[in-house]
Enzyme design. Sequence first.
Site, PDB file in Angstrom:
ATOM      1  N   HIS A  76     -13.087  -9.128 -29.101  1.00 25.41           N
ATOM      2  CA  HIS A  76     -13.720 -10.108 -29.981  1.00 25.41           C
ATOM      3  C   HIS A  76     -15.016 -10.569 -29.319  1.00 25.41           C
ATOM      4  O   HIS A  76     -15.169 -10.489 -28.092  1.00 25.41           O
ATOM      5  CB  HIS A  76     -12.803 -11.303 -30.203  1.00 25.41           C
ATOM      6  CG  HIS A  76     -11.610 -11.006 -31.042  1.00 25.41           C
ATOM      7  ND1 HIS A  76     -10.804 -11.988 -31.556  1.00 25.41           N
ATOM      8  CD2 HIS A  76     -11.071  -9.831 -31.475  1.00 25.41           C
ATOM      9  CE1 HIS A  76      -9.833 -11.441 -32.262  1.00 25.41           C
ATOM     10  NE2 HIS A  76      -9.975 -10.132 -32.218  1.00 25.41           N
ATOM     11  N   GLU A 122     -16.171 -13.433 -28.548  1.00 24.23           N
ATOM     12  CA  GLU A 122     -15.991 -14.430 -27.490  1.00 24.23           C
ATOM     13  C   GLU A 122     -15.568 -13.775 -26.175  1.00 24.23           C
ATOM     14  O   GLU A 122     -16.098 -14.090 -25.108  1.00 24.23           O
ATOM     15  CB  GLU A 122     -14.918 -15.455 -27.882  1.00 24.23           C
ATOM     16  CG  GLU A 122     -15.206 -16.230 -29.142  1.00 24.23           C
ATOM     17  CD  GLU A 122     -14.581 -15.615 -30.389  1.00 24.23           C
ATOM     18  OE1 GLU A 122     -14.736 -14.392 -30.602  1.00 24.23           O
ATOM     19  OE2 GLU A 122     -13.952 -16.357 -31.159  1.00 24.23           O
ATOM     20  N   CYS A 181      -9.966 -17.482 -32.649  1.00 25.24           N
ATOM     21  CA  CYS A 181      -8.536 -17.260 -32.887  1.00 25.24           C
ATOM     22  C   CYS A 181      -7.757 -17.770 -31.668  1.00 25.24           C
ATOM     23  O   CYS A 181      -8.352 -18.209 -30.673  1.00 25.24           O
ATOM     24  CB  CYS A 181      -8.265 -15.771 -33.106  1.00 25.24           C
ATOM     25  SG  CYS A 181      -8.521 -14.759 -31.622  1.00 25.24           S
ATOM     26  N   CYS A 187      -8.701 -15.959 -28.343  1.00 21.54           N
ATOM     27  CA  CYS A 187      -9.991 -16.386 -27.808  1.00 21.54           C
ATOM     28  C   CYS A 187      -9.952 -17.833 -27.324  1.00 21.54           C
ATOM     29  O   CYS A 187     -10.549 -18.162 -26.296  1.00 21.54           O
ATOM     30  CB  CYS A 187     -11.080 -16.176 -28.853  1.00 21.54           C
ATOM     31  SG  CYS A 187     -11.351 -14.422 -29.210  1.00 21.54           S
TER      32      CYS A 187
END
Length: 175
Positions: free
Chosen positions: A46, A48, A76, A79
């Site tokens: 992701h 992040e 999420c 993360c």
Amino acid sequence: MQCALDQAVLAQSAGEVPVGAVVVLNGEVIASGCNQPIGRNDPTAHAEIVALRAAALRIGNYRLAGCELYVTLEPCAMCAGAIQHARIARLVWGAKDPKTGACGSVVDLFSQPLLNHHAQVVSEVMAPESAALLQGFFAQRRARAKQQALALRGDALRSGALGTEMIRPPESDPA
């Protein structure tokens, strides 16, 4: 946040969901990242996580104390956990994620008193711009899927489309 949006556009151009992130230390962008789970075959890639990894390498420490993370979509749970573990001081995010958001939309991991690190969270910064990127991406994806489905359906309805004639049931014998 504009730098994070620029990263989201990079993700989109690579066929990824358009999410971007940047890590800032003392007013300077020290790392950036965009969604790459498809391209890297990595469910943890992701935006992040990509940005946090790059920042940790840059400063030589997995603890990113004093750093700020700007991301175009509400993080999420995965993360959010990484952000807390890295000791990010401040999290700034754009669009809400009503399906997996862990900063209040579905759960709020940053408000859990039993967790030992609490970043300052600023939500919905440049939310319209962030949401527009995501909405445009998914609308385009749905339109493409619809076109493909219509093309397949059209082929299936044409007789002889695959080089064969339609098979008809034998007529019943009147005797």
